[in-house]
Design an enzyme around this catalytic site. Structure first.
Site, short mmCIF file in Angstrom:
data_model
loop_
_atom_site.label_atom_id
_atom_site.label_comp_id
_atom_site.label_asym_id
_atom_site.label_seq_id
_atom_site.Cartn_x
_atom_site.Cartn_y
_atom_site.Cartn_z
N LYS B 77 14.33 31.70 85.10
CA LYS B 77 13.26 30.64 85.28
C LYS B 77 13.28 30.00 86.66
O LYS B 77 14.16 29.79 87.45
CB LYS B 77 13.63 29.54 84.26
CG LYS B 77 12.49 28.55 83.91
CD LYS B 77 13.01 27.46 82.82
CE LYS B 77 12.04 26.58 82.40
NZ LYS B 77 12.59 25.34 81.46
N SER B 152 8.96 24.48 77.82
CA SER B 152 8.61 24.64 79.10
C SER B 152 9.14 25.96 79.58
O SER B 152 8.52 26.64 80.77
CB SER B 152 9.26 23.72 80.23
OG SER B 152 10.73 23.80 80.13
N SER B 176 13.12 23.27 75.53
CA SER B 176 12.45 24.05 76.54
C SER B 176 12.94 25.65 76.26
O SER B 176 12.06 26.37 76.90
CB SER B 176 12.31 23.35 77.61
OG SER B 176 11.69 22.38 78.05
#
Lengths: 487, 498
Positions: B77, B152, B176
């Site tokens: 990420k 997210s 997330s």
């Protein structure tokens, strides 16, 4: 004319830079004068994703200082973020301690001129990280040097217990001695290791009525001189201002001023204390600190005798003067050397004289500590003994010490080599006295005449004896022989 | 050839049945075709990845014993710092930011000989539940490209779901990892707070953030956790391994948990869509068949979780994001009139709407006069929720509930209603507040063929047991083997030696 009297009230905030190997929350070494931004890492640069890790040594140094300032040491403390935006603050928050400082409610005894002490209360002492430095030398741009960012600072806050600029200076100097004794700070003013922010106001008494002037905080003073002068300046300025404006202390009218070193005046920075909202909250990146009994005791064991105790002891045990005590306790190294010399058999007053009259002079001239001059405590003790037993004169002792420093030789060897051993042999001295008397019949006649001339003549004759022996005659014995011959 | 799991690939590479270069090239071939549709990545590193894969192959050929992820292409990420490429947090303010160091997890992936192929999209600074808040690009759900992947960590879950990497790392502050894993039909684990180092994870809510694996299977999840778990001297909040030992999460993965007690609160399912509820109920029935028993638990303070979360997370965020000021790095406004404008304009230009909203909320919550009523109160609620879990776990081994109240929603559906968006995290937030681990595993599909996730929560530092519980279910079901239709024709073709 109204009867006006005033009292000065000063409280002090002091930032002391701790003498740790590395910064407060990262592994960067502390460095003074290094190339800008050369002592930095992701943590002290506040890079995204970086995390602080507490420097244990800084906490221990702070606890040690807190103990020396007679504070209560918190058994539980934590780190808080103090938020404000400034270019020298990489994270735009400073890691500090808000409501649970490491040390609380202490005091410091400051020595007054008359040898007595005054107790100044310490409100709190907490640990925080320093910011960097903004540089304004690049034309249209300002630059930021973050070498200093993250340096551990101990912020000490006193109660407004000081009543003159001289007292404030004394406190500042005493604090400098304490942190140096403890080895927790170099406390080098030139390097900004100690920065002061006095809060000053006056209580003016006019015809039996009291008025308080608004408090002024003078920011960022980094010399004892600036500290003392700015307070003296403020006393006059506030007194004048009150006379002209009659403005009294009230909520929110505290102002901030800076010190102009060249003009020797304080300059207004902020009229009213802005309602600063630092939005303090506990730093979630750091865990709270628990100071348990065992850790505290371990740190306590590192405490040394502080200047305050030494002063009392030197006065009562050794009968030394306030001045001498002040000189000997100014630096821990000097005090330790003095004590080691006594332990090695030197008589305290004699050792004190040797060290204060010549030792420190030699050290100053060489720009080193007295311990670095060369002679060991045992050598000085021997030198002191020789002087004490009149084997050498006091003057000879000073000469010998200087030679000890120059040559590295021992005191006895030098005394003999320089022919400074006092002649105490009666037979040898008698022959010299006889010769002096024979060659100076006028002086002998003057002596015999009596009255005023007599004393002068005796002094002259004794002087001749000392000259003939190149100062090595024991003046007491030579005097006795002379008196016997003249009788 | 089907897309195989990370563990299977690792074993094949180690057995020299295939090579890291082949696998990496195949992934990049797939990225070339599918990534323009999915938009999972902010950056990819083909030029560095292929030579690294070749080097790993060479070392394997040389008989060297390599790390646990030797040769496996993985994604990270884009809120974890890497010295290679950029670390953008999907924010304009860091669009060109090059980190000077690697996050600890990145170092660990490299030490395990993984091949990091790219950095995935996210909601800006991990603030969001749909990846629509990315300031840089849109990621879609591989199961339906008109829908969000969740967030997210939507880039990571979409990448794993679409076969654009073998496994990925995400971060979970309020769900997330788990919520997008659920919406994309993959496995996502949020470990216990303190299990994985946060050093190098760009902070959103520091007391809630935790990095975790996003994978195709529970087994891969255990493998990834093996690599990233452990104490880190650079992160004071990472837990001492003497207090909470790290173990080999693969070792006993296939051992079922005997006498499994599953905690259920009747209120849990209340807000969820019917099809979600049905899938969760069926999953629990499966566990019953495996010998599990149901225990009713009471979580009296859970209703306050969202409120408490949005106080704590935004307060911390307002402070964490103060550093993006245009002074030291990142976006700086072009022509400031003074230094105040460097701050105000750089931040106004650099941050997106949701980030600004949360900074404002957090700043307000920490302001003097409001601190006690908001932030301090939220901390108290947080403690009560933590207490609810402690009490519940006295009666059960784990708690099961939905991950999200709905399956993937349409792009744009909730962007103008932040409160509605915040409710997407209703089931996941409590685990972050309590610091406990939680996993999302595929447990079915709705009638639109959108995946549904089952959430399992367990006590702090019980990841080993949690993974075993998840594995029990996965072995009985086939949900995790279903792949989105997109790009079936380009499924990875792996040639085996011999």
């Amino acid at each position: 004319m109204a009867k006006v009297d005033y009292k000065v009230l000063v409280g002090l905030e002091i930032h002391v830079q701790l003498y740790t190997r590395t910064k407060m929350f990262c592994g960067c070494e502390l460095a003074f004068g290094a190339e800008p931004n050369s002592r930095v890492c992701p943590v002290c640069l506040g890079m995204p994703g970086s995390l602080p890790v507490m420097n244990k040594q800084a906490v221990e140094f702070s606890i040690l200082a807190g103990l020396a300032l007679n504070c209560q040491i918190a058994d539980f403390t934590k780190w808080d973020r103090k938020g404000y935006y400034y270019p020298d603050l990489p994270k735009n928050y400073q890691i500090s301690q808000y409501d649970l400082p490491l040390a609380l409610n202490g005091y410091i005894e400051i020595p007054l001129k008359d040898g007595s002490f005054k107790r100044i209360r310490i409100t709190r002492a907490h640990l925080e990280e320093d910011a960097g430095k903004n540089l304004h030398t690049a034309g249209n741009f300002s630059q930021v040097d973050l070498n200093r960012a993250g340096t551990p600072l101990l912020e000490i806050v006193t109660e407004p217990d000081m009543n003159s600029a001289a007292e404030v200076r004394t406190l500042a100097e005493e604090l400098q001695r304490i942190v140096r004794y403890l080895g927790v700070s170099e406390a080098d003013m030139q390097k900004g290791h100690m920065r002061f922010e006095p809060n000053i106001n006056l209580i003016i008494e006019e015809n039996g009525k009291q008025f308080r002037t608004p408090i002024v905080e003078v920011k960022n003073l980094n010399s004892f001189r600036a500290l003392e002068n700015s307070i003296n300046y403020e006393i006059v300025r506030q007194s004048d201002q009150f006379e002209n404006s009659r403005i009294e202390l009230e909520m929110g009218n505290k102002s901030t001023r800076g010190w102009d070193d060249a003009k020797e005046v304080t300059v207004l920075q902020r009229e009213k204390e802005e309602a600063h909202d630092y939005r303090y909250f506990p730093d979630p990146d750091l865990v709270p600190v628990r100071v348990n009994e065992q850790w505290l005791n371990e740190i306590k064991s590192r405490l040394c005798e502080l200047p305050f105790s030494k002063r009392i002891r030197y006065t009562t045990e050794y009968g030394l003067s306030n001045y001498d005590v002040g000189v000997l306790t100014a630096e821990r190294a000097t005090a330790n050397f003095f004590e080691a010399t006594i332990a090695a058999g030197g008589e305290p007053k004699r050792v004190c004289n040797i060290l204060t009259q010549i030792g420190l002079k030699l050290a100053n001239a060489r720009g080193c500590a007295i311990t670095e001059l060369g002679p060991k405590a045992a050598d000085i003790a021997q030198l002191a003994q020789m002087a004490q037993t009149s084997e050498i004169s006091a003057t000879a002792a000073n000469t010998i010490l200087e030679e000890m420093v120059n040559t590295g030789k021992g005191p006895r060897e030098l005394a003999e080599q320089l022919n400074l051993i006092q002649k105490s042999d009666a037979g040898e001295l008698e022959a010299i006295v006889d010769e002096v008397l024979k060659n100076n019949s006028q002086a002998v006649a003057d002596f015999k005449e009596g009255g005023k001339k007599s004393g002068k003549a005796r002094g002259f004759l004794l002087g001749q004896v000392m000259q003939k022996t190149k100062g090595t005659a024991n003046p007491k014995i030579a005097g006795e022989i002379l008196d016997k011959k003249l009788a | 050839m089907e897309l195989i799991s990370a563990k299977q690939l690792r074993d094949k590479i180690a057995a020299r049945q295939t090579s890291s270069v082949e696998a990496t090239k195949a992934v990049f071939a797939r990225i070339a075709k599918i990534e323009p549709i999915v938009g999972a990545y902010i950056s990819t590193f083909e030029e560095q990845a292929i030579p690294r894969a070749a080097e790993i192959d060479k070392r394997i050929a040389g008989g060297e014993k390599l790390g646990q992820l030797a040769g496996v292409p993985v994604a990270v990420k884009d809120n974890m710092c890497t010295t290679f490429g950029t670390t953008t947090c999907a924010s304009k303010i860091l669009a060109n930011f090059h980190a000077p160091y690697n996050a600890t997890v990145v170092e660990k992936l490299l030490a395990a000989d993984a091949v990091i192929i790219g950095k995935t999209n996210l909601d800006e600074f991990a603030m969001g539940s749909s990846t629509e808040n990315s300031g840089l690009k849109q990621t879609v759900n591989p199961w339906d490209t008109k829908r969000v992947p969740g967030g997210s960590s939507g880039g990571s879950t979409a990448a794993v779901a679409a076969g654009l990497c073998y496994a990925a790392l995400g971060s979970d502050t309020g769900g997330s990892i788990r919520q997008p894993a659920s919406l994309c039909g993959v496995v996502g684990l949020k470990p216990t707070y303190g299990r994985v180092s946060r050093y190098g994870l760009v902070a959103y809510g520091s007391s809630l953030d935790q990095i975790g694996p996003i994978t195709q299977t529970v087994e891969d999840c255990a493998l990834m956790l093996n690599v990233i778990a452990g104490h880190d001297t650079a992160d004071s909040t990472s837990v001492d391994e003497k207090i909470a030992p790290v173990c080999d999460y693969l070792a006993k993965l296939d051992e079922p948990v005997k006498g499994l007690r599953i905690g259920i609160a009747s209120s849990f399912n209340a807000g969820a869509d019917e099809q979600v509820r049905k899938a969760i109920d069926e999953a629990i029935q499966t566990y019953k068949k495996l010998g599990g028993t149901i225990v009713e638990i009471d979580m009296p303070h859970l209703d306050y979780a969202i409120a408490a979360y949005y106080m704590v997370a935004t307060a911390e965020a307002s402070s964490n994001l103060a550093r993006y000021d245009g002074v030291h790095y990142g976006h700086r406004t072009r022509k400031p009139n003074d230094y105040i404008e460097v701050y105000t304009k750089s931040r106004a230009e650099g941050f997106g709407k949701e980030v600004k909203r949360r900074i404002m909320l957090g700043t307000y919550a920490l302001s003097s006069g409001y601190y006690d009523a908001y932030y301090l109160k939220a901390l108290k609620v947080r403690n009560l929720i933590r207490g609810d879990f402690v009490k519940a776990f006295e009666k059960c081994d784990c708690i099961m509930m939905p991950v999200a109240p709905t399956t993937a929603f349409k792009i744009g559906e909730k962007v103008d209603d932040p409160l509605k968006m915040y409710l997407s995290d209703i089931y996941t937030i409590a685990a972050n507040l309590a610091g406990i681990p939680g996993i999302s595993i595929p447990c079915g599909f709705d009638e639109k063929n959108l995946p549904i996730g089952l959430q399992i929560l367990s006590p702090a530092f019980s990841e080993e047991k949690l993974l075993r519980i998840a594995q029990m279910y996965e072995k009985q079901t086939d949900w995790h083997n279903r792949k989105p239709k997109m790009g079936v024709e380009t499924q990875l073709k792996i040639q085996f030696n011999g």
